[in-house]
Scaffold this motif. Structure first.
Motif, PDB file in Angstrom:
ATOM      1  N   LEU A 179       0.840  -1.201   0.000  1.00 14.89           N
ATOM      2  CA  LEU A 179       0.000   0.000   0.000  1.00 14.89           C
ATOM      3  C   LEU A 179       0.875   1.251   0.000  1.00 14.89           C
ATOM      4  N   CYS A 180       1.913   1.260   0.815  1.00 14.95           N
ATOM      5  CA  CYS A 180       2.808   2.420   0.871  1.00 14.95           C
ATOM      6  C   CYS A 180       3.509   2.642  -0.460  1.00 14.95           C
ATOM      7  N   LEU A 181       3.872   1.547  -1.125  1.00 11.82           N
ATOM      8  CA  LEU A 181       4.517   1.667  -2.433  1.00 11.82           C
ATOM      9  C   LEU A 181       3.553   2.246  -3.457  1.00 11.82           C
ATOM     10  N   ARG A 182       2.296   1.810  -3.436  1.00 14.76           N
ATOM     11  CA  ARG A 182       1.300   2.346  -4.377  1.00 14.76           C
ATOM     12  C   ARG A 182       1.027   3.824  -4.102  1.00 14.76           C
ATOM     13  N   ILE A 183       0.956   4.184  -2.829  1.00 11.33           N
ATOM     14  CA  ILE A 183       0.752   5.593  -2.475  1.00 11.33           C
ATOM     15  C   ILE A 183       1.919   6.433  -2.980  1.00 11.33           C
ATOM     16  N   THR A 184       3.129   5.922  -2.809  1.00 10.49           N
ATOM     17  CA  THR A 184       4.321   6.663  -3.233  1.00 10.49           C
ATOM     18  C   THR A 184       4.340   6.853  -4.746  1.00 10.49           C
ATOM     19  N   LEU A 185       4.076   5.783  -5.492  1.00 10.98           N
ATOM     20  CA  LEU A 185       4.102   5.876  -6.961  1.00 10.98           C
ATOM     21  C   LEU A 185       2.998   6.794  -7.476  1.00 10.98           C
ATOM     22  N   THR A 186       1.796   6.676  -6.905  1.00 13.93           N
ATOM     23  CA  THR A 186       0.692   7.543  -7.323  1.00 13.93           C
ATOM     24  C   THR A 186       1.005   9.009  -7.035  1.00 13.93           C
ATOM     25  N   SER A 187       1.599   9.265  -5.892  1.00 15.33           N
ATOM     26  CA  SER A 187       1.959  10.642  -5.532  1.00 15.33           C
ATOM     27  C   SER A 187       2.999  11.199  -6.487  1.00 15.33           C
ATOM     28  N   TRP A 188       3.958  10.361  -6.886  1.00 19.92           N
ATOM     29  CA  TRP A 188       4.957  10.824  -7.847  1.00 19.92           C
ATOM     30  C   TRP A 188       4.316  11.235  -9.163  1.00 19.92           C
ATOM     31  N   VAL A 189       3.336  10.468  -9.613  1.00 22.16           N
ATOM     32  CA  VAL A 189       2.649  10.808 -10.861  1.00 22.16           C
ATOM     33  C   VAL A 189       1.916  12.137 -10.730  1.00 22.16           C
ATOM     34  N   VAL A 190       1.206  12.322  -9.616  1.00 21.33           N
ATOM     35  CA  VAL A 190       0.416  13.543  -9.411  1.00 21.33           C
ATOM     36  C   VAL A 190       1.318  14.769  -9.347  1.00 21.33           C
ATOM     37  N   VAL A 191       2.364  14.719  -8.524  1.00 23.08           N
ATOM     38  CA  VAL A 191       3.220  15.901  -8.375  1.00 23.08           C
ATOM     39  C   VAL A 191       4.024  16.173  -9.644  1.00 23.08           C
ATOM     40  N   SER A 192       4.361  15.132 -10.394  1.00 22.36           N
ATOM     41  CA  SER A 192       5.090  15.350 -11.640  1.00 22.36           C
ATOM     42  C   SER A 192       4.222  16.056 -12.672  1.00 22.36           C
ATOM     43  N   LEU A 193       2.967  15.634 -12.791  1.00 22.21           N
ATOM     44  CA  LEU A 193       2.053  16.302 -13.722  1.00 22.21           C
ATOM     45  C   LEU A 193       1.805  17.747 -13.296  1.00 22.21           C
ATOM     46  N   ASN A 194       1.646  17.952 -11.997  1.00 22.97           N
ATOM     47  CA  ASN A 194       1.441  19.305 -11.483  1.00 22.97           C
ATOM     48  C   ASN A 194       2.637  20.203 -11.788  1.00 22.97           C
ATOM     49  N   SER A 195       3.836  19.703 -11.550  1.00 19.08           N
ATOM     50  CA  SER A 195       5.043  20.485 -11.795  1.00 19.08           C
ATOM     51  C   SER A 195       5.266  20.723 -13.282  1.00 19.08           C
ATOM     52  N   LEU A 196       4.909  19.744 -14.095  1.00 21.34           N
ATOM     53  CA  LEU A 196       5.031  19.922 -15.541  1.00 21.34           C
ATOM     54  C   LEU A 196       4.115  21.036 -16.029  1.00 21.34           C
ATOM     55  N   LEU A 197       2.911  21.096 -15.501  1.00 21.76           N
ATOM     56  CA  LEU A 197       1.971  22.152 -15.872  1.00 21.76           C
ATOM     57  C   LEU A 197       2.534  23.525 -15.530  1.00 21.76           C
ATOM     58  N   TYR A 198       3.045  23.683 -14.311  1.00 18.30           N
ATOM     59  CA  TYR A 198       3.635  24.962 -13.915  1.00 18.30           C
ATOM     60  C   TYR A 198       4.812  25.329 -14.802  1.00 18.30           C
ATOM     61  N   SER A 199       5.676  24.360 -15.079  1.00 16.44           N
ATOM     62  CA  SER A 199       6.874  24.633 -15.870  1.00 16.44           C
ATOM     63  C   SER A 199       6.519  25.061 -17.293  1.00 16.44           C
ATOM     64  N   VAL A 200       5.550  24.393 -17.877  1.00 17.16           N
ATOM     65  CA  VAL A 200       5.131  24.753 -19.237  1.00 17.16           C
ATOM     66  C   VAL A 200       4.549  26.164 -19.264  1.00 17.16           C
ATOM     67  N   LEU A 201       3.751  26.515 -18.275  1.00 16.65           N
ATOM     68  CA  LEU A 201       3.167  27.857 -18.227  1.00 16.65           C
ATOM     69  C   LEU A 201       4.237  28.928 -18.045  1.00 16.65           C
ATOM     70  N   VAL A 202       5.274  28.629 -17.265  1.00 12.04           N
ATOM     71  CA  VAL A 202       6.359  29.594 -17.095  1.00 12.04           C
ATOM     72  C   VAL A 202       7.116  29.792 -18.398  1.00 12.04           C
ATOM     73  N   THR A 203       7.298  28.730 -19.180  1.00 13.36           N
ATOM     74  CA  THR A 203       8.009  28.874 -20.453  1.00 13.36           C
ATOM     75  C   THR A 203       7.245  29.750 -21.438  1.00 13.36           C
ATOM     76  N   ARG A 204       5.957  29.906 -21.244  1.00 15.75           N
ATOM     77  CA  ARG A 204       5.145  30.708 -22.154  1.00 15.75           C
ATOM     78  C   ARG A 204       5.087  32.185 -21.752  1.00 15.75           C
ATOM     79  N   LEU A 205       5.706  32.530 -20.615  1.00 13.01           N
ATOM     80  CA  LEU A 205       5.724  33.923 -20.192  1.00 13.01           C
ATOM     81  C   LEU A 205       6.705  34.736 -21.032  1.00 13.01           C
ATOM     82  N   THR A 206       6.447  36.033 -21.129  1.00 14.53           N
ATOM     83  CA  THR A 206       7.378  36.965 -21.753  1.00 14.53           C
ATOM     84  C   THR A 206       8.123  37.690 -20.642  1.00 14.53           C
TER      85      THR A 206
END
Length: 321
Positions: A140-167
């Motif tokens: 269960l702890c391993l599944r929680i860890t892997l799922t959390s990695w997916v969520v935070v990675s997608l979240n961080s990717l969204l922020y990073s992409v939006l920052v690259t679009r700034l002037t």
């Protein structure tokens, strides 16, 4: 807002922790010492948690992951800062800056998710001890860890992409690494979309673990209050005090740094808070968990005893415990 000159930014200049040149060697020595202590302390905790037979439980699996995260978090920012501290060239390319931003946000967010999982582990252990083994498992702890990695990675990717679009209207970052706050400050226009995401989706991903932790401890408090037992209260405090202290250190820094409107940011003060968050907290976490945890201290003694025994069988000076 006054109009600022727009430039095509291909690299950023990091101003560092302080603009006082005479302070750079002092900063270098202090930060290097804390970085090495953080690496050694967390690495030792990972080794003990994964190798000691008495620590093969879900709680210590999560603790080893937290120590790994702390090593990763401080390594993302500190080595680059140390190089820049003693160098005139404090430039980082645009692409490297975005990669650093993504890694820092993902790893920083992951720490909160691990602390939430540890809070749930403590809740079940205290409030439902008879079913603990049936509810909490390493899988269960391993599944929680892997799922959390997916969520935070997608979240961080969204922020990073939006920052690259700034002037950007400039490339001088008032920080010692590429963090989202000083980068938003360089935007030629107010980054409304980014700010909205920080206070909506960002709150859901980053701060929701904090509310989950609060809920877990609220239920623990209610369960203990119903027992009217001082012994139960003492046992709960000894079990949870280390975790509570680490949570306060983490979220005190995070809320101060990010959950404010950009107009109220004080970048000089935020650099100091970021230093505490990226260096001091990872250094303190293994100390908090080892000094206040009898099982960890016992595992450390067993590890050092094994090392001394193996060394005594080799030529050279013998060691004693």
């Amino acid at each position: 807002m006054a109009t600022r000159n727009r430039t095509e930014v291909t690299e950023f200049f990091l101003l560092g922790l302080s603009s006082w040149e005479e302070m750079q060697p002092v900063i270098f020595g202090i930060v290097l010492a804390m970085y090495l202590v953080a690496l050694m302390g967390n690495a030792l905790l990972v080794i003990v948690a994964l190798s000691d037979p008495k620590l093969q439980t879900p709680m210590y699996f999560l603790l080893s992951q937290l120590s790994f995260i702390d090593m990763f978090l401080t390594t993302i920012t500190v080595p680059q800062m140390l190089v820049h501290t003693l160098s005139v060239n404090r430039i980082i390319s645009f692409n490297c800056c975005m990669i650093q931003l993504f890694c820092f946000m993902a790893v920083g967010s992951m720490e909160g998710h691990l602390l939430a999982a540890m809070a749930y582990d403590r809740y079940v252990a205290i409030c439902d001890p008879l079913r603990y083994s049936a509810i909490i498992s390493r899988g269960l702890c391993l599944r929680i860890t892997l799922t959390s990695w997916v969520v935070v990675s997608l979240n961080s990717l969204l922020y990073s992409v939006l920052v690259t679009r700034l002037t950007f209207c400039g490339n001088q970052v008032t920080h010692f690494f590429c963090d989202i706050t000083p980068l938003l400050k360089l935007s030629c226009t107010r980054p409304v979309v980014n700010e909205m995401l920080i206070f909506t989706e960002g709150v859901a991903v980053v701060v929701s673990p904090f509310f989950f932790i609060l809920g877990s401890y609220a239920r623990i408090a209610v369960a203990i209050a119903r027992t009217h037992s001082v012994a139960a209260l003492r046992k709960a405090l000894s079990t949870c005090s280390s975790h509570i202290l680490v949570v306060l250190l983490l979220y005190g820094s995070v809320i101060h740094m990010y959950l404010r409107p950009s107009s109220s940011y004080d970048l000089d003060q935020d650099r100091q808070v970021a230093m505490f968050y990226t260096v001091v907290t990872p250094m303190l976490n293994p100390l908090i968990y080892s000094l206040r945890n009898q099982e960890v201290k016992g595992a450390l003694r067993r590890l050092f005893r094994k090392l001394c025994i193996s060394r005594n069988f080799q030529p050279g000076p013998r060691c004693t415990i």
